[in-house]
Write a protein that holds these residues in place. Structure first.
Motif, PDB file in Angstrom:
ATOM      1  N   VAL A  30      19.350 -37.869  26.811  1.00  0.00           N
ATOM      2  CA  VAL A  30      18.392 -36.828  26.446  1.00  0.00           C
ATOM      3  C   VAL A  30      18.778 -36.295  25.066  1.00  0.00           C
ATOM      4  CG1 VAL A  30      17.222 -34.740  27.244  1.00  0.00           C
ATOM      5  CG2 VAL A  30      18.428 -36.181  28.899  1.00  0.00           C
ATOM      6  N   LYS A  31      17.790 -36.102  24.207  1.00  0.00           N
ATOM      7  CA  LYS A  31      18.050 -35.623  22.850  1.00  0.00           C
ATOM      8  C   LYS A  31      18.663 -34.229  22.884  1.00  0.00           C
ATOM      9  CE  LYS A  31      14.113 -38.308  21.201  1.00  0.00           C
ATOM     10  NZ  LYS A  31      12.712 -38.250  20.722  1.00  0.00           N
ATOM     11  N   MET A  32      19.807 -34.093  22.248  1.00  0.00           N
ATOM     12  CA  MET A  32      20.560 -32.841  22.286  1.00  0.00           C
ATOM     13  C   MET A  32      19.876 -31.698  21.548  1.00  0.00           C
ATOM     14  SD  MET A  32      23.422 -32.429  23.957  1.00  0.00           S
ATOM     15  CE  MET A  32      24.251 -31.164  22.984  1.00  0.00           C
ATOM     16  N   GLY A  33      19.205 -31.991  20.443  1.00  0.00           N
ATOM     17  CA  GLY A  33      18.621 -30.931  19.632  1.00  0.00           C
ATOM     18  C   GLY A  33      17.699 -30.026  20.424  1.00  0.00           C
ATOM     19  N   ALA A  34      16.801 -30.626  21.202  1.00  0.00           N
ATOM     20  CA  ALA A  34      15.849 -29.842  21.983  1.00  0.00           C
ATOM     21  C   ALA A  34      16.555 -29.059  23.084  1.00  0.00           C
ATOM     22  CB  ALA A  34      14.791 -30.765  22.587  1.00  0.00           C
ATOM     23  N   LEU A  35      17.571 -29.670  23.685  1.00  0.00           N
ATOM     24  CA  LEU A  35      18.291 -28.977  24.757  1.00  0.00           C
ATOM     25  C   LEU A  35      18.999 -27.743  24.210  1.00  0.00           C
ATOM     26  CD1 LEU A  35      19.900 -32.008  26.678  1.00  0.00           C
ATOM     27  CD2 LEU A  35      17.742 -30.841  27.174  1.00  0.00           C
ATOM     28  N   LEU A  36      19.631 -27.874  23.050  1.00  0.00           N
ATOM     29  CA  LEU A  36      20.363 -26.745  22.477  1.00  0.00           C
ATOM     30  C   LEU A  36      19.423 -25.630  22.025  1.00  0.00           C
ATOM     31  CD1 LEU A  36      23.105 -28.647  20.443  1.00  0.00           C
ATOM     32  CD2 LEU A  36      23.366 -27.451  22.626  1.00  0.00           C
ATOM     33  N   LYS A  37      18.237 -25.988  21.538  1.00  0.00           N
ATOM     34  CA  LYS A  37      17.275 -24.970  21.124  1.00  0.00           C
ATOM     35  C   LYS A  37      16.827 -24.122  22.308  1.00  0.00           C
ATOM     36  CE  LYS A  37      14.033 -25.739  18.121  1.00  0.00           C
ATOM     37  NZ  LYS A  37      12.907 -26.351  17.387  1.00  0.00           N
ATOM     38  N   ALA A  38      16.839 -24.722  23.504  1.00  0.00           N
ATOM     39  CA  ALA A  38      16.380 -24.000  24.697  1.00  0.00           C
ATOM     40  C   ALA A  38      17.259 -22.801  25.012  1.00  0.00           C
ATOM     41  CB  ALA A  38      16.342 -24.950  25.901  1.00  0.00           C
ATOM     42  N   ARG A  39      18.493 -22.804  24.523  1.00  0.00           N
ATOM     43  CA  ARG A  39      19.386 -21.686  24.841  1.00  0.00           C
ATOM     44  C   ARG A  39      18.877 -20.370  24.253  1.00  0.00           C
ATOM     45  NH1 ARG A  39      26.018 -21.129  24.010  1.00  0.00           N
ATOM     46  NH2 ARG A  39      26.131 -19.076  25.015  1.00  0.00           N
ATOM     47  N   ALA A  40      18.084 -20.444  23.205  1.00  0.00           N
ATOM     48  CA  ALA A  40      17.556 -19.232  22.583  1.00  0.00           C
ATOM     49  C   ALA A  40      16.422 -18.603  23.395  1.00  0.00           C
ATOM     50  CB  ALA A  40      17.063 -19.552  21.171  1.00  0.00           C
TER      51      ALA A  40
END
Length: 684
Positions: free
Chosen positions: A87-97
């Motif tokens: 799974v692409k990390m960028g989108a997952l990390l953005k979800a934390r916001a």
């Protein structure tokens, strides 16, 4: 707990997967995932997950930072690289916001960012893995860790046991909110080597696969050693009857009691898997076993397997067995009422539309004997038993160092009725005979084997009984669906009883009998020796009676009806020349089937017969075909297709007739003719 890391094995796995284009990080992720998944005290039937952060290339050649995380439906013990979808990390990390994210949107986010869109759904705990900065993250539901966190003052105990090395995360249902909370705990102290999740389990992490795995085993051992050093003496044992009943005595009663009544004599039946050991007996013989069972599950994900927890019933007294069915049913009714109240109370707290699952227990504890796992299939029943063993281990540990206090049932409810689990269950449609057990005599012959295969394909577990145990086993393997083969001489009442006892031991009971075995002897009736005729009656009549008696005995204990199906042959109504030794007992068996319909219809037990003719089988061999066609003065081809349709009838056609009769819920005392059309053999 032993650390199973082996440098040579790890290096070999990396080398082997390199030949398939799998990079070293993912290969080692597979390696340690299997090490964790192969230990039931850590991971059991879907519990737990692992991940690694690496790089991957998509379908158009673009390279991405990705999280390879365990996918839904994969068994960690045998996982392959495709079981860890990227799974692409960028989108997952953005979800934390985000301030909130529903479960459905979380799944959509994860799926929309898969490198391979054909991959399985990533774990519900994918975001938790992503929000932690480490390259490798491991998560298990260790029974030793559960002994620590299933306590009233678990936070203080976690600090006592692990000091500052492990972070503590209060219980939150798996998903977005838990992921954010866990990340915040780590951010507050990045020196921790793992996280303890209250009422849930443990996460460890590291810069490489070995470090994360080593930390998991280390902290599980810390928990195990604490329990061993600080444990209290065993609890007081309950008084048991002077003479205990056997598991086989009560299995059909219990199986019948947990069947879900659908009205008008219809039931969704369960398979039962009996499990016992010294450790199981020692624990469930506790005087407070009913109370412990009532407290709930040791970790929330078990609710998907054993609902709100086990059901405990009293030890069965062999001298009062006649009263025990009522005792079982009383406990099952109480469990079901409590479950319904649990559902209605918690369902009313919001406006979400839910469908209540059936209220029957999935795990029954019987002091003095052991435990029974229940499920709609043998696989599900065995899973419930496996879960039961780990529940016992976790609760034993919790009680040794304090008092077992798992997640409250109010907090359990959102997970058991998680919308994504509800959707998964709704899509899982049972087959017509799911949950039913069929016993087939002559099961390795042409008709028996065809019937076993067809019934298994429709959801039944088949007990294939044949004189030749090797052939019975072979037919069971061909039938599939966890069917079993049993060798028995069915003209011996003791061996017939043993075959039915085996069905009870493996599945908990019997719902359908296909009394099929038979053999033919030729000769004019007036010149037939007495021994031959008696031998034929033993197999072609008395064995059918013996099978039916055993089936009815079990069916009456179950109290959920049943079906008796007899292969009576056209000889029962249209005798052939020199075939009296076969036709006369078959005629008696035809009327036997009707007598059972008459005597046991009030108990929901149906009885039907199939009147088949000219089926290539062990009975109608090539030599027999030649003999019978010669006796009638026709060619072999004309003999086999000598019917109104002009077509040969096969064993599969007979199997279809048996299946029809098994499913025809309002049909009894029926005789179905399968012969291509023979007016002389038509019933009048």
């Amino acid at each position: 707990m032993k650390n199973l890391w082996n440098d040579a094995d790890a290096e070999k796995m990396v080398a082997d997967y390199a030949k398939k284009g799998v990079d070293g990080d993912l290969a080692l992720r597979v390696y340690t995932t299997r090490l964790l998944g192969g230990e039931p005290r850590l991971v059991l039937h879907g519990g737990g997950n692992t991940s690694c952060k690496t790089r991957a290339t998509d379908l158009v050649g673009d390279e991405w930072d990705v999280l390879c995380v365990k996918g839904s439906g994969w068994d960690m013990a045998v996982i392959e690289p495709q079981g860890l979808p990227a799974v692409k990390m960028g989108a997952l990390l953005k979800a934390r916001a985000l301030t909130e994210l529903s479960d459905e949107d979380m799944v959509a986010l994860q799926r929309s960012n898969l490198i391979d869109p054909a991959s399985p759904n990533p774990s519900v705990e994918t975001l938790l893995h992503a929000f932690l900065p480490h390259k490798f993250v491991d998560h298990t539901h260790s029974t030793a860790i559960l002994a620590i966190v299933d306590q009233e003052d678990s936070k203080a105990l976690v600090k006592t046991v692990f000091g500052e090395k492990m972070g503590y995360v209060p219980y939150i249902k798996p998903g977005f909110d838990l992921a954010k909370a866990a990340a915040e705990v780590f951010d507050a102290d990045p020196s921790v080597e793992g996280l303890i999740l209250d009422k849930h389990g443990i996460f460890t992490f590291g810069d490489d696969a070995r470090q994360a795995y080593d930390r998991m085993i280390h902290y599980v051992n810390v928990a195990e050693e604490y329990v061993a050093k600080n444990g209290k003496p065993n609890a007081t044992k309950a008084a048991l009857p002077a003479k205990l009943a056997r598991p086989s005595d009560i299995a059909p009663m219990l199986r019948g009691a947990v069947a879900v009544a659908r009205g008008e004599g219809r039931f969704d039946r369960m398979i039962s898997d009996f499990r016992t050991s010294d450790a199981i007996i020692d624990f469930i013989n506790s005087a407070k076993i009913a109370e412990l069972a009532g407290r709930g599950v040791s970790t929330p994900d078990l609710s998907i397997r054993i609902k709100t927890g086990p059901m405990a019933i009293p030890a069965p007294d062999a001298d009062k067995l006649g009263d025990y069915k009522a005792v079982i049913r009383s406990h099952v009714e109480t469990f079901a009422k409590d479950y319904q109240a649990y559902f209605e109370t918690n369902d009313a707290l919001d406006d979400v539309k839910r469908t209540m699952l059936d209220p029957m227990p999935r795990l029954t504890l019987v002091p003095g004997l052991g435990m029974f796992g229940h499920g709609r299939t043998l696989k599900d029943a065995k899973i419930a038993s496996d879960v039961g063993e780990m529940w016992i281990e976790a609760v034993r540990g919790a009680e040794a160092i304090g008092n077992f206090q798992p997640l409250s049932k109010a907090d359990l409810f959102p997970l058991e009725y998680w919308s994504l689990e509800q959707a998964k269950l709704a899509s899982n449609k049972p087959k017509p005979l799911t949950g039913q057990v069929v016993l087939i005599t002559g099961g390795a012959g042409a008709i028996g084997a065809a019937t076993a295969k067809l019934f298994a394909a429709n959801g039944a577990h088949a007990v294939i009984v044949d004189l030749d145990p090797a052939k019975a086993a072979e037919a069971a393997k061909a039938a599939g669906n966890n069917s079993i083969g049993v060798g028995a001489d069915i003209t011996d009442p003791a061996e017939m009883r043993a075959a039915f006892d085996k069905a009870v031991a493996v599945y908990g009971g019997v719902d359908i009998l296909v009394s099929n075995a038979g053999a033919a002897w030729e000769g004019r009736i007036g010149e037939l020796d007495d021994a031959t005729l008696r031998k034929s009656f033993e197999l072609n009549f008395f064995a059918h009676q013996s099978a039916a008696q055993n089936a009815v005995r079990i069916m009456l204990e179950q109290g959920t009806g049943g079906v008796l199906l007899f292969n009576t042959s056209k000889q029962a109504v249209n005798p052939g020349p020199k075939f009296g030794a076969y036709g006369i007992p078959k005629a008696a068996t035809l009327f036997l089937s009707r007598q059972y319909a008459l005597d046991y219809g009030a108990h929901g037990i149906r009885s039907n017969a199939v009147n088949a003719d000219r089926i290539r089988s062990g009975l109608l061999t090539d030599a027999m075909i030649a003999s019978r066609s010669g006796a009638r003065g026709v060619s072999e081809k004309e003999y086999m297709s000598g019917n109104l349709l002009g077509q040969e009838v096969t064993a599969d056609d007979v199997a279809q007739a048996f299946l029809h009769q098994a499913l025809a819920e309002r049909t009894t005392a029926d005789v179905t003719t399968v012969d291509g059309g023979n007016i002389a053999a038509a019933l009048r």
